[in-house]
Design an enzyme around this catalytic site. Sequence first.
Site, mmCIF file in Angstrom:
data_model
loop_
_atom_site.group_PDB
_atom_site.id
_atom_site.type_symbol
_atom_site.label_atom_id
_atom_site.label_comp_id
_atom_site.label_asym_id
_atom_site.label_seq_id
_atom_site.Cartn_x
_atom_site.Cartn_y
_atom_site.Cartn_z
ATOM 1 N N ASP A 37 0.858 -1.186 0.000
ATOM 2 C CA ASP A 37 0.000 0.000 0.000
ATOM 3 C C ASP A 37 0.892 1.233 0.000
ATOM 4 O OD1 ASP A 37 -2.996 0.836 0.534
ATOM 5 O OD2 ASP A 37 -1.759 2.140 1.784
ATOM 6 N N ASN A 45 -2.912 12.929 -4.797
ATOM 7 C CA ASN A 45 -4.181 12.866 -5.532
ATOM 8 C C ASN A 45 -5.030 14.104 -5.248
ATOM 9 O OD1 ASN A 45 -5.299 11.101 -7.419
ATOM 10 N ND2 ASN A 45 -6.696 10.202 -5.938
ATOM 11 N N HIS A 50 -6.708 13.729 -10.035
ATOM 12 C CA HIS A 50 -6.714 12.291 -10.302
ATOM 13 C C HIS A 50 -5.839 11.907 -11.492
ATOM 14 C CE1 HIS A 50 -9.652 11.323 -7.260
ATOM 15 N NE2 HIS A 50 -10.414 12.327 -7.673
ATOM 16 N N ASP A 54 -3.262 9.025 -11.179
ATOM 17 C CA ASP A 54 -3.253 7.863 -12.077
ATOM 18 C C ASP A 54 -1.862 7.623 -12.652
ATOM 19 O OD1 ASP A 54 -5.920 7.467 -11.620
ATOM 20 O OD2 ASP A 54 -6.599 8.253 -13.551
ATOM 21 N N ASP A 79 -4.659 2.364 -4.352
ATOM 22 C CA ASP A 79 -3.190 2.298 -4.319
ATOM 23 C C ASP A 79 -2.719 1.029 -3.618
ATOM 24 O OD1 ASP A 79 -4.177 3.171 -1.873
ATOM 25 O OD2 ASP A 79 -2.444 4.413 -1.410
#
Length: 265
Positions: A37, A45, A50, A54, A79
């Site tokens: 993680d 973010n 976003h 991404d 994530d």
Amino acid sequence: MADHDELTGLANRRLFHALAPELLRGDDHSSAVLILDLNGFKPINDTYGHDAGDEVLCVVARRMATCLTDHLVARFGGDEFAALPRAPRADVPQAWWHEVAGSLSAAIAPPMDVKGHTLSVTASIGVVPAGRSADLADLLRRADQAMFSAKRHANTTDKTGITWVVATESGDHTGTYEPAATPGSPSDLTAPGPAVACRPGDPVWVHRSGARRAGVVESACEWAALVRYRGPNGAGTMVDTIPTNCLTVRAEADPYLDRKSSTNR
């Protein structure tokens, strides 16, 4: 398309669950289940949008695939990633997965250029050696618990490295990858003290690997802040998620950083 993550191209959760049990049963060498993680992804973010988030996920996915070569690697969502690394040969040391976790941590750590920003994320990793077990659900559950232990460890210490926890029958073992010190950086600077409360725009000193660099907070939560700070040797800037106990208040002005921050606000 149904078996692969649309964004990163990695296997998705569905394909991982389909392939992993067969790999566990048919592997003559040792295997391990790994859950990863990202630390510091949400502030990136939230701050840059976003599209930037991404792209960070895609870079991380490529780095994981390159580091783990032909092993099964998947994105479970958000994530969170998973992998099923296998020992390269039968006579490897019993704790071979420590090296896997360290190598993966080091592969993810370097800064990345994303839409004109130099960003970086770290990783909390949970690893469970599979042994002869083919119970994927139990292995994933234990790896997930180990990952959260790693995240708690990273959030409650003053280390800026990337932490992993290996869960074994004899207990958990914690390791940390420490980024290399910046060549030529001062090593006699005062170490940071207790966590400081940060707000966007606050001038701070960032204490990393023995160096103290001027920075400005872009966003913050209780335990960490997204900080834009001077790069190695003062050249350029980087954006990184820093634990608040690795920051101290900066009274000295930095013309470039403070002017830019004032303009942005």
